[in-house]
Scaffold this active site. Structure first.
Site, PDB file in Angstrom:
ATOM      1  N   GLY A  10       0.821  -1.219   0.000  1.00  0.00           N
ATOM      2  CA  GLY A  10       0.000   0.000   0.000  1.00  0.00           C
ATOM      3  C   GLY A  10       0.848   1.259   0.000  1.00  0.00           C
ATOM      4  N   ARG A  36      -2.635   0.587  -8.039  1.00  0.00           N
ATOM      5  CA  ARG A  36      -2.595   1.665  -9.053  1.00  0.00           C
ATOM      6  C   ARG A  36      -1.196   1.786  -9.673  1.00  0.00           C
ATOM      7  NH1 ARG A  36      -5.669   5.925  -5.259  1.00  0.00           N
ATOM      8  NH2 ARG A  36      -4.612   4.639  -3.714  1.00  0.00           N
ATOM      9  N   TYR A 152     -14.860  -2.857  10.489  1.00  0.00           N
ATOM     10  CA  TYR A 152     -13.506  -2.295  10.371  1.00  0.00           C
ATOM     11  C   TYR A 152     -12.768  -2.512  11.694  1.00  0.00           C
ATOM     12  CZ  TYR A 152      -9.571   0.877   9.827  1.00  0.00           C
ATOM     13  OH  TYR A 152      -8.296   1.392   9.777  1.00  0.00           O
ATOM     14  N   LYS A 156      -9.301  -4.670  12.471  1.00  0.00           N
ATOM     15  CA  LYS A 156      -8.089  -4.134  13.103  1.00  0.00           C
ATOM     16  C   LYS A 156      -7.816  -4.800  14.466  1.00  0.00           C
ATOM     17  CE  LYS A 156      -6.511  -1.457   9.897  1.00  0.00           C
ATOM     18  NZ  LYS A 156      -5.186  -1.657   9.300  1.00  0.00           N
ATOM     19  N   GLU A 188      -6.060   9.272   1.987  1.00  0.00           N
ATOM     20  CA  GLU A 188      -7.228   8.966   1.145  1.00  0.00           C
ATOM     21  C   GLU A 188      -8.189   7.999   1.839  1.00  0.00           C
ATOM     22  OE1 GLU A 188      -5.860   7.757  -2.761  1.00  0.00           O
ATOM     23  OE2 GLU A 188      -4.450   9.420  -2.815  1.00  0.00           O
TER      24      GLU A 188
END
Ligand code: NAP
Length: 252
Positions: A10, A36, A152, A156, A188
């Site tokens: 990442g 990306r 989420y 975690k 982001e």
């Protein structure tokens, strides 16, 4: 200047990108990953001028892509000294009864299974070399649960448990394992959580001073530069304006 090889998952934005930039300046050889490709090319062009860079584009939820990407590394690059398990995101912020199964699957697949599958490729080499450091990017969401954060937070909390499990199981091989658990960092992250809704994402960081990606990069650099006998096991780092997941001193 370090000559160690650091694998950062990442690295195309936020914390991972800031870490790549800081570690490049400090001479580390970097393996930078993300989906990306154009951002990986930009990073390679920019940071390749100051250190050696390999980029790998894969979706961490796709085991075949991950395995192929890892296999494509030259043998000497597979001796990874430091693994920064950073790739991850929140998807959605809904009461659990209204949550989207696609969002739940994405968070479990990326944040938990992705971290495990990547680590499985890197850990055996560290064990056989009796050397290595794994830095898992958890979250305050792995230390407490907040309303609508349900899955989420679960993902975690799983990262927190995996970090502890790694530290226990690799203890006898001299491998360091660190958990870094940030509060609010302006990246982001919220844009992904709110599916591209920029206005909603920006509102998360308004009225106070959030952490910046560089703040976390500096902590990562700090933990990986401690002497051989020192392992920073677990860090919770918050903006000064944040006291818990739900208590933020905002002046709106
Ligand atoms: P970000 O700017 O959205 O960066 C997320 C990174 O993860 C990107 O490089 C993204 O790359 C990569 N990624 C996401 N899904 C992926 C997938 N399926 N396959 C491969 N790579 C994927 O967010 P960030 O804040 O820097 O997040 C980094 C880590 O910090 C995450 O683990 C997050 O949970 C944690 N964290 C963030 C905050 C915060 O407030 N921002 C707080 C605590 C913890 P591509 O999109 O190019 O694939």
């Amino acid at each position: 200047m370090s000559q160690e090889i650091v694998f950062i998952s990442g690295a195309t934005s936020g914390i991972g990108k800031a870490t790549a930039e800081l570690l490049a300046k400090n001479g580390y050889k970097l393996i930078l990953t993300g989906r990306r490709k154009e951002r990986l090319v930009e990073l390679e062009n920019k940071l390749g001028a100051i250190t050696e860079i390999k980029t790998l584009s894969f979706d961490i939820t796709n085991n075949d892509e991950l395995q192929k990407a890892f296999d494509s590394l030259p043998a000497e690059w597979k001796s990874i000294d430091i693994l920064v398990n950073n790739a991850g995101n929140a998807h959605g912020l809904d009461p659990i009864q209204d949550g989207s199964i696609a969002d739940w699957d994405a968070m479990i697949d990326i944040n938990v299974k992705g971290l495990l599958h990547l680590s499985k490729l890197v850990m055996p080499g560290m064990v056989s070399r009796r050397k290595g450091h794994i830095v898992n990017i958890g979250s305050i969401a792995g230390k407490e649960v907040y309303p609508n954060g349900n899955v989420y937070c679960a993902s975690k909390h799983a990262v927190d448990a995996i970090t502890q499990g790694m530290r226990l199981d690799m203890n006898k091989y001299g491998i360091k394992v660190t958990g870094i658990n940030p509060g609010l960092v302006e990246t982001e992250f919220s844009e992904v959580r709110f599916k591209g809704n920029k206005e909603r994402a920006e509102s998360v960081y308004k009225g106070y001073s959030p952490l910046l990606p560089h703040d976390i990069a500096e902590l990562i650099h700090f933990v990986i530069t401690r002497p051989k006998h020192v392992n920073v096991a677990d860090l919770l780092v918050l903006p000064t304006d944040q006291a818990s997941s739900t208590v933020v001193n905002k002046n709106l």
